[in-house]
Design a protein around this motif. Structure first.
Motif, short mmCIF file in Angstrom:
data_model
loop_
_atom_site.label_atom_id
_atom_site.label_comp_id
_atom_site.label_asym_id
_atom_site.label_seq_id
_atom_site.Cartn_x
_atom_site.Cartn_y
_atom_site.Cartn_z
N ASN A 283 -9.70 9.69 0.58
CA ASN A 283 -10.96 9.11 0.11
C ASN A 283 -11.11 7.65 0.56
N GLU A 284 -12.06 7.42 1.48
CA GLU A 284 -12.27 6.05 2.00
C GLU A 284 -12.83 5.12 0.94
N ASN A 285 -13.47 5.71 -0.08
CA ASN A 285 -14.07 4.89 -1.14
C ASN A 285 -13.15 4.74 -2.35
N LEU A 286 -11.90 5.17 -2.20
CA LEU A 286 -10.95 5.07 -3.31
C LEU A 286 -10.80 3.61 -3.78
N GLN A 287 -10.93 3.39 -5.07
CA GLN A 287 -10.72 2.07 -5.65
C GLN A 287 -9.38 2.08 -6.37
N ILE A 288 -8.63 0.99 -6.19
CA ILE A 288 -7.29 0.92 -6.76
C ILE A 288 -7.14 -0.36 -7.56
N ALA A 289 -6.51 -0.26 -8.72
CA ALA A 289 -6.16 -1.47 -9.49
C ALA A 289 -4.68 -1.39 -9.85
N VAL A 290 -4.00 -2.52 -9.75
CA VAL A 290 -2.62 -2.60 -10.21
C VAL A 290 -2.56 -3.70 -11.27
N ASN A 291 -2.11 -3.32 -12.45
CA ASN A 291 -2.04 -4.25 -13.59
C ASN A 291 -3.38 -4.96 -13.82
N HIS A 292 -4.46 -4.17 -13.75
CA HIS A 292 -5.82 -4.64 -14.07
C HIS A 292 -6.44 -5.52 -13.00
N ASP A 293 -5.80 -5.66 -11.85
CA ASP A 293 -6.41 -6.41 -10.75
C ASP A 293 -6.69 -5.46 -9.60
N ILE A 294 -7.83 -5.68 -8.91
CA ILE A 294 -8.16 -4.86 -7.74
C ILE A 294 -7.02 -4.97 -6.73
N ALA A 295 -6.60 -3.81 -6.22
CA ALA A 295 -5.47 -3.77 -5.29
C ALA A 295 -5.86 -2.94 -4.07
N SER A 296 -4.89 -2.77 -3.16
CA SER A 296 -5.13 -1.96 -1.96
C SER A 296 -3.94 -1.02 -1.78
N ARG A 297 -4.00 -0.20 -0.75
CA ARG A 297 -2.91 0.74 -0.48
C ARG A 297 -1.62 0.00 -0.15
N GLU A 298 -1.74 -1.23 0.32
CA GLU A 298 -0.55 -2.00 0.72
C GLU A 298 0.09 -2.73 -0.47
N THR A 299 -0.56 -2.74 -1.60
CA THR A 299 -0.04 -3.49 -2.76
C THR A 299 1.33 -2.95 -3.18
N PRO A 300 2.33 -3.84 -3.31
CA PRO A 300 3.66 -3.38 -3.73
C PRO A 300 3.68 -2.95 -5.20
N LEU A 301 4.59 -2.05 -5.53
CA LEU A 301 4.72 -1.55 -6.90
C LEU A 301 6.13 -1.77 -7.40
N LYS A 302 6.24 -1.97 -8.71
CA LYS A 302 7.56 -2.08 -9.34
C LYS A 302 7.52 -1.38 -10.70
N ALA A 303 8.70 -1.14 -11.26
CA ALA A 303 8.78 -0.46 -12.56
C ALA A 303 7.94 -1.19 -13.59
N GLY A 304 7.23 -0.44 -14.40
CA GLY A 304 6.41 -1.03 -15.46
C GLY A 304 4.98 -1.31 -15.04
N ASP A 305 4.68 -1.16 -13.75
CA ASP A 305 3.31 -1.42 -13.28
C ASP A 305 2.36 -0.34 -13.77
N GLU A 306 1.11 -0.74 -13.98
CA GLU A 306 0.05 0.22 -14.30
C GLU A 306 -0.88 0.31 -13.10
N VAL A 307 -0.98 1.51 -12.54
CA VAL A 307 -1.84 1.74 -11.37
C VAL A 307 -3.02 2.59 -11.80
N ALA A 308 -4.22 2.19 -11.40
CA ALA A 308 -5.40 3.00 -11.74
C ALA A 308 -6.12 3.38 -10.47
N PHE A 309 -6.57 4.63 -10.42
CA PHE A 309 -7.39 5.11 -9.30
C PHE A 309 -8.76 5.47 -9.84
N PHE A 310 -9.81 5.02 -9.15
CA PHE A 310 -11.16 5.34 -9.62
C PHE A 310 -12.18 5.26 -8.48
N PRO A 311 -13.33 5.90 -8.67
CA PRO A 311 -14.41 5.84 -7.67
C PRO A 311 -15.13 4.48 -7.78
N PRO A 312 -16.01 4.16 -6.82
CA PRO A 312 -16.77 2.90 -6.91
C PRO A 312 -17.47 2.80 -8.27
#
Lengths: 88, 159
Positions: free
Chosen positions: A55-84
């Motif tokens: 999905n080219e329009n995939l929206q990503i947030a990590v810990n409540h901030d807008i993120a991208s596919r390149e955003t690093p992840l660590k234990a305890g992180d909250e990742v959200a996926f949503f449409p525009p």
């Protein structure tokens, strides 16, 4: 069993929640980036691959901030996926 | 000034309706140097994409919503000289003509308040995690698509 602090907490919103049939889940924190997490999710099959990975329009947030596919992840992180977003 | 009470006054996510006069009074309270208040109220249209709409349901990402709205609000305060600002966004089930959103901005002179209110709304539309789902009179339910025009509106403010 994966406790929340040693896991990545994942949330799905709006039509993603409906298409994927779940609002949230925990996965082990073995994924170093959002992209790695998406690869794992895409392996589950078509709805996951189509709604998220491809999905080219995939929206990503990590810990409540807008993120991208390149955003690093660590234990305890909250990742959200949503449409525009469509508020206002 | 940035007491806890004032912070919580600035962003509200609620299912209940709001009263413009009450909210503007609260915004202006204790600010005698305000010379201009600009408010924007968004309401539910009974038509979308050529179809009649009977119910509009708003979902949001609790936690991120408040954070993103506060970020937008503070950015407005950095760009323009403002005395106070507030954002109220309703969630849950709404009906045509219901109020959805209020953005109110107060400044010493009107120019700053006009610009800031416009900016906050344009950014809210494209950056705050809300999603609309509409029910048509025949019972069909569909998620509202984002608009390119909203993206373009937000891009106007790029620095």
């Amino acid at each position: 069993m994966t406790s929340r602090t040693s896991a990545i907490h994942i949330l799905y919103f709006a039509n993603f929640r409906e298409v994927l049939g779940q609002a949230e889940e925990n996965l082990p924190a073995t994924h170093n980036t959002v992209s790695e997490l998406l690869t794992t999710l895409a392996a589950r099959g078509e709805p996951w691959k189509v709604a998220l990975f491809d999905n080219e329009n995939l929206q990503i947030a990590v810990n409540h901030d807008i993120a991208s596919r390149e955003t690093p992840l660590k234990a305890g992180d909250e990742v959200a996926f949503f449409p525009p977003v469509t508020g206002g | 000034m940035a007491s806890f009470n004032r912070e919580t006054l600035c962003i509200k996510i609620q299912t209940e309706d709001f009263d413009l006069t009450t909210e503007i009074s609260a915004l202006r309270q204790d600010h005698k140097n305000i010379g201009a208040v600009v408010s924007f109220v968004g309401t539910v249209r009974d038509m979308n994409e050529g179809d009649e709409v009977s119910v509009l349901e708003l979902e949001h990402y609790a936690g991120m919503t408040e954070k993103s709205l506060e970020k937008i609000r503070l950015e407005a305060h950095q760009r323009w000289s403002l005395e106070a600002s507030m954002i109220i966004h309703r969630v849950g089930k709404l009906l045509p003509s219901d109020q959805i959103v209020l953005v109110a901005v107060a400044s010493q002179h009107r120019e700053n308040a006009f610009h800031a209110a416009h900016f906050i709304m344009d950014y809210l539309k494209t950056n705050a995690p809300f999603w609309k789902k509409e029910t048509l009179p025949n019972g069909d339910v569909r998620w509202v698509d984002s608009r390119v025009s909203d993206q373009e509106a937000a891009q106007r403010w790029a620095v």
